[in-house]
Design a protein around this motif. Structure first.
Motif, PDB file in Angstrom:
ATOM      1  N   SER A 354       0.824  -1.202   0.000  1.00 11.37           N
ATOM      2  CA  SER A 354       0.000   0.000   0.000  1.00 11.37           C
ATOM      3  C   SER A 354       0.863   1.258   0.000  1.00 11.37           C
ATOM      4  O   SER A 354       1.950   1.286   0.579  1.00 11.37           O
ATOM      5  N   ARG A 399      -8.284   2.204  -4.072  1.00 15.23           N
ATOM      6  CA  ARG A 399      -8.315   2.286  -2.611  1.00 15.23           C
ATOM      7  C   ARG A 399      -9.114   1.116  -2.063  1.00 15.23           C
ATOM      8  O   ARG A 399     -10.009   0.574  -2.739  1.00 15.23           O
ATOM      9  N   TYR A 404      -6.874   2.872   2.476  1.00 19.39           N
ATOM     10  CA  TYR A 404      -5.499   2.725   2.014  1.00 19.39           C
ATOM     11  C   TYR A 404      -5.479   2.762   0.485  1.00 19.39           C
ATOM     12  O   TYR A 404      -6.371   2.224  -0.183  1.00 19.39           O
ATOM     13  N   TYR A 406      -3.422   2.144  -3.299  1.00 22.64           N
ATOM     14  CA  TYR A 406      -2.474   1.229  -3.935  1.00 22.64           C
ATOM     15  C   TYR A 406      -2.154   1.726  -5.341  1.00 22.64           C
ATOM     16  O   TYR A 406      -3.055   2.110  -6.090  1.00 22.64           O
TER      17      TYR A 406
END
Length: 517
Positions: A354, A399, A404, A406
């Motif tokens: 991430s 996300r 998070y 990516y």
């Protein structure tokens, strides 16, 4: 009253981080502010405390104190004035980390000139592009590079040698800065650009204040850390996060000088007892590839990386070797660092792969093509809310349900190799200068060591062969820089084109992916 540096938790960052809290970390204010004062002069207290530790490729260690740099930068500022340099003039320097490098960097900013750090491996063409863009009054370099630079008209070249340092000794060791917070301080060039002619990203003195959010939460830097960043200070990561941010907090920083060697880096991490390491993904990959990390003792408790995603094998190496999470730090020279993983925060879970979550106060969004927010798990363009509008990062991302983000690839034709950003357009333009090259197209292809490398497809009437390929590689690296050349070359009869007649790199990427599969 507590300062931001007193907090380490993610929850505290969300609660206490504010613009005013950043300004409270410095001597200057929104009216009067100088980067050199904040990073060097205010920490020069006569104790000769280490400011920069330099691990030279030849095995030497060089320690520069805050006191020595403050005196050297002040003398350089006075020397510049004696040369007729005025506030706002550009001073370029093409030097490896060394006493002359830091004296030039901070001395120019101290007297109000604009510092322009340049990568030491630029060839004549790469240097010319940047000199034409920033039009410096002086170029400070070593004897070898000075000979090349003198081929460029209109640039006064000064060799940073012992004679120059002795000359500086005749000037006062104190200088009172007069810069305003909004005065320009640094012109920063990316390692490559989507334009044929690179344009500098222009930073004011107050940019140091804005930087500190990314420093506090991207590298986790705090007073008391023993810090190291092997990235070249000619680039954004090495300059802002490897040099200016730690010094601004009075933290001793370390860097690498000369041709990179992973064993030499690990030796320095051991000898300097480094506790906080921030490096490019490739640095970690190269340490892994030595197979000898077990021979060194490490003291690291915070670790971050930038430049590109890290492959699973290198992530496993980091966890086994350093026993701390590998914290990604994402950003670009143009927009700065915007996604971080809060190294050292006990209440922040680092998810492998991430990019992390936004820096406090920033808003990022993954968007569909129509500009609407993408649902969790859906790949879209990563956008940053800036000055009342959405600005593209030119990257694709997704996300997850917890927020998070990516990385899912580039949205343009930029190639990221070993942490360096290269332009397909710039490499193609250089290849086309070769008399035997009719057409050229460049794309990024996967590489186990560098993440990506450039591959060129060449149309030429000349017979293909290994010798010809090597000739083209050398032709390009001599004119751009030592890292910016096609490591793979394929000779083809024709290039795929769009209906408008432009080279279709997307088709080349698809063909390359199919061939690898």
């Amino acid at each position: 009253m507590p300062k931001l540096t007193d907090y380490i938790r993610y929850a505290d960052a969300q609660q206490h981080a504010s613009s005013q809290a950043l300004w409270d970390l410095f001597d200057g204010d929104r009216e009067r502010f100088n980067i050199a004062h904040e990073c060097i002069l205010r920490h020069a207290d006569g104790s000769r405390r280490a400011a920069v530790r330099i691990a030279h490729a030849d095995g030497r260690d060089e320690i520069l104190s805050f006191d020595a740099l403050a005196a050297g930068a002040s003398r350089f500022a006075h020397w510049l004035e004696a040369q007729g340099i005025k506030p706002g003039d550009r001073i370029a320097f093409m030097l490896e980390p060394s006493l002359p490098f830091y004296v030039s960097l901070f001395g120019a900013m101290l007297m109000g000139a604009i510092s322009v750090p340049l990568f030491t491996l630029f060839g004549l063409d790469g240097l010319r592009l940047r000199m034409d863009d920033c039009a410096p009054r002086l170029l400070i370099s070593n004897a070898e590079k000075a000979a090349m630079a003198r081929q460029l008209p209109g640039v006064r070249v000064v060799v940073a040698d012992e004679a120059l340092l002795r000359q500086l000794e005749s000037y006062p060791a104190r200088y009172q800065p007069r810069s305003r917070a909004d005065d320009l301080a640094v012109f920063q060039y990316t390692s490559g650009t989507t334009r044929e002619l690179p344009a500098a990203v222009k930073h004011t003195h107050r940019a140091l204040v804005t930087l500190m959010f990314a420093a506090l939460y991207g590298t986790g830097i705090r007073p008391g850390d023993e810090y190291f960043c092997p990235s070249s200070p000619a680039w954004g990561h090495g300059l802002w996060h490897g040099t200016l941010a730690p010094l601004a907090l009075g933290v001793s920083t370390g860097t690498f000088s000369g041709r990179f060697d992973a064993l030499r880096l690990m030796q320095a991490l051991q000898d300097f007892e480094i506790t906080n390491l921030s490096a490019a993904a490739t640095h970690y990959r190269m340490m892994k590839n030595t197979g000898r990390a077990g021979a060194y003792r490490f003291f690291i408790n915070k670790l971050s990386f930038t430049g590109e995603p890290i492959d699973p094998a290198t992530l496993e190496f980091i966890e086994q070797t350093f026993r701390v999470p590998a914290c990604s730090m994402y950003g670009t020279t143009e927009i700065g660092v915007v996604l971080v993983n809060y190294p050292g925060a006990p209440d922040f879970q680092v998810k492998p792969g991430s990019l992390g979550k936004p820096v406090p106060g920033l808003k990022l969004q993954v968007q569909n093509r129509d500009g609407t927010p993408a649902a969790p798990g859906v790949v879209g363009e990563l956008m940053l809310w800036k000055k009342d509008h959405w600005e593209t990062t030119k990257d694709l991302a997704r996300r997850d349900a917890e927020g998070y983000l990516y990385h899912c690839g580039r949205a343009d034709d930029v190639i990221i190799s070993a942490g360096w950003t290269m332009s397909a357009v710039e490499i193609e333009a250089t290849l086309l200068k070769h008399p035997d090259v009719r057409e050229a197209a460049v794309i990024g292809v996967p590489d186990d060591t560098r993440g990506q490398v450039a591959k060129a497809f060449i149309v030429s009437a000349r017979a293909a062969g290994e010798a010809y390929a090597d000739e083209l590689k050398n032709f390009t690296r001599e004119r751009l820089s030592q890292h910016e050349f096609p490591r793979h070359i394929a000779f083809v009869a024709e290039l795929p084109k769009t209906p408008a007649g432009k080279v279709n790199r997307k088709v080349l990427r698809e063909r390359e992916a199919a061939a690898r599969a």
